[in-house]
Design a protein around this motif. Structure first.
Motif, PDB file in Angstrom:
ATOM      1  N   LEU A 215      17.862  -5.495 -27.589  1.00 56.36           N
ATOM      2  CA  LEU A 215      16.697  -6.570 -28.215  1.00 56.36           C
ATOM      3  C   LEU A 215      17.020  -7.616 -27.796  1.00 56.36           C
ATOM      4  O   LEU A 215      16.070  -8.567 -27.863  1.00 56.36           O
ATOM      5  N   ALA A 216      18.432  -8.215 -27.556  1.00 58.90           N
ATOM      6  CA  ALA A 216      18.699  -9.659 -27.468  1.00 58.90           C
ATOM      7  C   ALA A 216      18.033  -9.872 -26.002  1.00 58.90           C
ATOM      8  O   ALA A 216      17.266 -10.999 -25.826  1.00 58.90           O
ATOM      9  N   GLY A 217      17.951  -8.652 -25.076  1.00 63.45           N
ATOM     10  CA  GLY A 217      17.456  -9.286 -23.842  1.00 63.45           C
ATOM     11  C   GLY A 217      15.891  -9.128 -23.901  1.00 63.45           C
ATOM     12  O   GLY A 217      15.220 -10.171 -23.212  1.00 63.45           O
ATOM     13  N   GLN A 218      15.467  -8.388 -24.773  1.00 61.69           N
ATOM     14  CA  GLN A 218      13.914  -8.320 -24.805  1.00 61.69           C
ATOM     15  C   GLN A 218      13.330  -9.606 -25.305  1.00 61.69           C
ATOM     16  O   GLN A 218      12.181 -10.087 -25.016  1.00 61.69           O
ATOM     17  N   LEU A 219      14.087 -10.513 -26.276  1.00 62.87           N
ATOM     18  CA  LEU A 219      13.776 -11.578 -27.085  1.00 62.87           C
ATOM     19  C   LEU A 219      13.572 -12.517 -26.046  1.00 62.87           C
ATOM     20  O   LEU A 219      12.733 -13.676 -26.321  1.00 62.87           O
ATOM     21  N   LYS A 220      13.999 -12.637 -24.933  1.00 64.79           N
ATOM     22  CA  LYS A 220      14.079 -13.586 -23.868  1.00 64.79           C
ATOM     23  C   LYS A 220      12.870 -13.614 -23.080  1.00 64.79           C
ATOM     24  O   LYS A 220      12.211 -14.656 -22.654  1.00 64.79           O
ATOM     25  N   HIS A 221      12.271 -12.295 -22.802  1.00 65.75           N
ATOM     26  CA  HIS A 221      10.864 -12.325 -22.163  1.00 65.75           C
ATOM     27  C   HIS A 221       9.738 -11.641 -22.607  1.00 65.75           C
ATOM     28  O   HIS A 221       8.642 -11.342 -22.032  1.00 65.75           O
ATOM     29  N   VAL A 222       9.866 -11.111 -23.969  1.00 64.56           N
ATOM     30  CA  VAL A 222       8.591 -10.316 -24.535  1.00 64.56           C
ATOM     31  C   VAL A 222       8.232 -11.234 -25.720  1.00 64.56           C
ATOM     32  O   VAL A 222       9.134 -11.619 -26.641  1.00 64.56           O
TER      33      VAL A 222
END
Length: 223
Positions: A215-222
């Protein structure tokens, strides 16, 4: 209820798929580990894909091997949560809010246009709708101290875990429902139940830690 289930099932018996459904079908062909890894780059948690993977394995064991036939099986699987949702009108809503409200609930579940769409899409929507609804029903029941028993708390907890791992809107809904119930319990000074929901909350948080990394990674590019 029977007429409603037949109605929402009418659109299930074809093998045409749109883009998101194609993504689902492709995911189900992967291993459980690959589904987790690939899903981490998507916008939703992976519980639905894992469940559908099990459905696919069962279908294969029963001799359903072609993609076209499996697509129909996947659609039928999506109908099941919507059918159960409609049945809740008779088994739960009727009990909690009266005969008339239960009938209205079941009717709207089966005959709203969006229900007919979600019931046959090879996506997690019908599953998430069912789990969030069950969560809401049992949160409402748990507000009454006479309903505060182990069975109701276990159903509440299971529905909450399912919601947060099925869809991000399910995560948001589960978080809000848990928070509202906690505030209510604190306001009414129900110490034993406050401890119960806090313990379940910690368990939910711990169980979600593996996905929080994605989720933390998705917040950066989604968006």
């Amino acid at each position: 209820i029977v007429i409603g289930i037949i109605f929402v099932s009418l659109g299930a018996f074809h093998s045409n798929i749109w883009f998101d459904e194609a993504y689902t079908v492709g995911m189900v062909e992967r291993t459980f580990t690959e589904i987790w890894t690939i899903g981490g780059k998507d916008v939703h948690p992976v519980l639905y894909y894992w469940i559908l993977k099990v459905v696919s394995l069962i279908a294969t064991a029963w001799g359903v091997t072609s993609t076209a036939a499996k697509v129909v099986v996947y659609r039928i699987f999506s109908i099941i949560p919507m059918a159960l949702l409609g049945i809740l009108g008779y088994t739960h809503i009727r009990k909690d809010f009266g005969e008339k409200m239960g009938m209205i609930f079941s009717f709207l579940v089966f005959f709203l246009p969006e229900s007919a769409i979600f019931a046959t899409e090879i996506r997690m929507y019908s599953c998430a709708i069912l789990s969030v609804t069950i969560l809401g029903i049992y949160a409402y029941r748990l507000k009454n101290i006479e309903n505060s028993n182990r069975k109701n708390w276990l159903i509440f907890f299971t529905a909450s875990i399912a919601s947060i791992y099925l869809h991000y809107y399910g995560l948001m809904a589960a978080g809000l429902i848990n928070l509202v119930l906690l505030i209510y319990l604190i306001k009414n000074k129900r110490g034993k139940d406050i401890i119960a929901i806090c313990v379940f909350g910690v368990i939910q948080l711990i169980s979600y830690i593996p996905w929080l990394i994605y989720l933390a990674g998705q917040l950066k590019h989604v968006s």
